[in-house]
Design a protein around this motif. Structure first.
Motif, short mmCIF file in Angstrom:
data_model
loop_
_atom_site.label_atom_id
_atom_site.label_comp_id
_atom_site.label_asym_id
_atom_site.label_seq_id
_atom_site.Cartn_x
_atom_site.Cartn_y
_atom_site.Cartn_z
N ALA A 1 0.82 -1.22 0.00
CA ALA A 1 0.00 0.00 0.00
C ALA A 1 0.85 1.27 0.00
N ASP A 2 2.11 1.17 0.38
CA ASP A 2 2.99 2.34 0.42
C ASP A 2 3.59 2.68 -0.94
N ILE A 3 3.43 1.82 -1.92
CA ILE A 3 4.17 1.99 -3.17
C ILE A 3 3.64 3.15 -4.01
N ASP A 4 2.37 3.16 -4.29
CA ASP A 4 1.82 4.16 -5.21
C ASP A 4 1.46 5.45 -4.47
N LYS A 5 2.49 6.12 -3.98
CA LYS A 5 2.32 7.37 -3.24
C LYS A 5 3.28 8.43 -3.78
N PRO A 6 2.94 9.70 -3.65
CA PRO A 6 3.84 10.76 -4.10
C PRO A 6 5.20 10.66 -3.40
N GLY A 7 6.27 10.90 -4.15
CA GLY A 7 7.60 10.86 -3.57
C GLY A 7 8.26 9.50 -3.62
N VAL A 8 7.54 8.47 -4.08
CA VAL A 8 8.11 7.12 -4.18
C VAL A 8 8.57 6.90 -5.61
N ASN A 9 9.83 6.47 -5.76
CA ASN A 9 10.39 6.15 -7.08
C ASN A 9 10.37 4.63 -7.26
N VAL A 10 9.71 4.18 -8.32
CA VAL A 10 9.59 2.75 -8.61
C VAL A 10 10.43 2.44 -9.84
N LEU B 1 0.46 2.84 -12.12
CA LEU B 1 0.85 3.80 -11.09
C LEU B 1 0.15 5.14 -11.32
N LYS B 2 -0.43 5.69 -10.27
CA LYS B 2 -1.12 6.97 -10.36
C LYS B 2 -0.37 8.09 -9.65
N ASN B 3 0.40 7.77 -8.63
CA ASN B 3 1.06 8.80 -7.81
C ASN B 3 2.57 8.65 -7.75
N ALA B 4 3.07 7.42 -7.70
CA ALA B 4 4.51 7.19 -7.65
C ALA B 4 5.14 7.49 -9.01
N LYS B 5 6.46 7.71 -9.01
CA LYS B 5 7.19 7.98 -10.25
C LYS B 5 7.83 6.70 -10.76
N LEU B 6 7.62 6.40 -12.02
CA LEU B 6 8.24 5.22 -12.63
C LEU B 6 9.60 5.61 -13.19
N VAL B 7 10.62 4.81 -12.85
CA VAL B 7 11.98 5.01 -13.36
C VAL B 7 12.34 3.80 -14.20
N ALA B 8 12.41 3.97 -15.52
CA ALA B 8 12.78 2.88 -16.42
C ALA B 8 14.30 2.88 -16.57
N VAL B 9 14.95 1.84 -16.09
CA VAL B 9 16.41 1.78 -16.02
C VAL B 9 16.97 1.11 -17.27
N ALA B 10 17.82 1.83 -17.97
CA ALA B 10 18.40 1.33 -19.22
C ALA B 10 19.78 0.74 -18.98
N PRO B 11 20.12 -0.38 -19.68
CA PRO B 11 21.46 -0.95 -19.58
C PRO B 11 22.51 0.07 -20.01
N SER C 1 21.59 1.86 -4.25
CA SER C 1 22.06 3.23 -4.06
C SER C 1 20.95 4.16 -3.59
N ARG C 2 19.74 3.62 -3.47
CA ARG C 2 18.55 4.35 -3.02
C ARG C 2 18.10 5.44 -4.00
N ARG C 3 18.49 5.30 -5.25
CA ARG C 3 17.96 6.22 -6.26
C ARG C 3 16.52 5.84 -6.61
N VAL C 4 16.15 4.59 -6.35
CA VAL C 4 14.74 4.19 -6.38
C VAL C 4 14.40 3.56 -5.04
N ASP C 5 13.14 3.65 -4.68
CA ASP C 5 12.68 3.09 -3.40
C ASP C 5 12.14 1.68 -3.56
N VAL C 6 11.75 1.34 -4.79
CA VAL C 6 11.12 0.05 -5.06
C VAL C 6 11.71 -0.52 -6.35
N MET C 7 11.99 -1.80 -6.33
CA MET C 7 12.38 -2.51 -7.54
C MET C 7 11.18 -3.37 -7.95
N ALA C 8 10.50 -2.99 -9.02
CA ALA C 8 9.37 -3.77 -9.53
C ALA C 8 9.93 -4.84 -10.44
N THR C 9 9.68 -6.09 -10.10
CA THR C 9 10.35 -7.18 -10.81
C THR C 9 9.48 -8.44 -10.79
#
Length: 265
Positions: A140-149, A165-175, A185-193
């Motif tokens: 429940a904490d994932i889709d909140k403002p200020g959370v990077n997924v 996702l409606k509130n969290a920011k999605l970060v698409a990580v490129a090789p 490194s805490r640049r994202v708060d969640v690893m969606a996998t």
């Protein structure tokens, strides 16, 4: 081998309709592979439990490393790996850089417009990996403002999360960057996998915690992938998947890599 090639060709012919009989396939990548004595397999070498280049040993490991070796044995040819990624594998296949992809590719309807998939060998949904002392403690904490997924660029998870996702920011990580490194490194708060990566993270890092969704989320079959238009090669690979299910090689490779719970029936 001749008997097996004959069987695969027969399967291809039997799959054609009466109206297609005049256009029966006479050329196939399968014949090219057996003639050259080499099969080229595309992999993504950063996929935990699937096709990972171990940073300590430099050796490749994972279920699809084990099973690609089995495929080469069945074909009676040498095995060559070609590195790709989820954002480039379709272009690499279409450019004939490899004969097929074996690295846990999610078989989605969108991807199937461009490439062909075998029968599935694994099935997984989406999970979240977080740090024990991080801001995200529950699903429940994932889709909140200020959370990077974070998730891998080009993965099947990326488009799903863009819509989900409606509130969290999605970060698409490129090789060559990885979502694992971004989480560490805490640049994202969640690893969606998926299940393989979450299992490996928990086994490697004592700070890693996996959160499961309240109900299965975006359950996706994983299959081997190749160019469209080669029914003989596709039939051979489908027969390979059926065979490793029946003779126990799929189960053994899955359990070795801690993926037993997601083996496809």
């Amino acid at each position: 081998m001749k008997k097996l090639l004959t069987l695969v060709a027969a399967l291809a012919v039997s799959s054609l309709t009466a109206g297609q009989a005049s256009a029966q396939q006479t050329q196939s990548r399968l014949y090219e592979i057996t003639k050259s004595g080499k099969v080229k397999v595309c992999i993504w070498p950063n996929y935990y439990a699937i096709s990972l280049r171990n940073p300590d040993t430099g050796k490749l490991e994972g279920i699809d490393i084990d099973l690609s070796e089995e495929l080469a044995k069945d074909l009676g040819v040498k095995l060559e790996y070609v590195e790709t990624s989820f954002s480039t594998f379709i272009a690499d296949l279409q450019a004939n850089k490899c004969d097929l992809g074996m690295f846990g590719v999610g078989a989605t309807m969108k991807r199937a417009q461009a490439v062909a998939f075998t029968q599935p060998y694994l099935i997984s949904g989406i999970y979240a990996v977080v740090q024990k002392d991080g801001k995200v403690k529950s699903w429940a904490d994932i889709d909140k403002p200020g959370v990077n997924v974070g998730t891998a660029l080009g993965s099947y998870i990326e488009p799903f999360l863009r819509a989900h996702l409606k509130n969290a920011k999605l970060v698409a990580v490129a090789p060559p960057a990885t979502v694992q490194a971004e989480l560490m490194s805490r640049r994202v708060d969640v690893m969606a996998t998926d299940f393989p990566a979450s299992t490996k993270m928990n086994a490697q890092f004592d700070w890693s915690v996996t959160l499961s969704p309240p109900e299965p989320l975006s359950v996706t079959p994983y299959a081997y992938v190749m160019n469209q238009g080669d029914q003989i090669w596709l039939n051979y690979m489908n027969l390979f998947v059926q065979t490793i299910k029946l003779d126990g090689r799929l189960k053994a490779a899955a359990e070795k890599n801690k993926l037993g719970p997601i083996v496809a029936p």
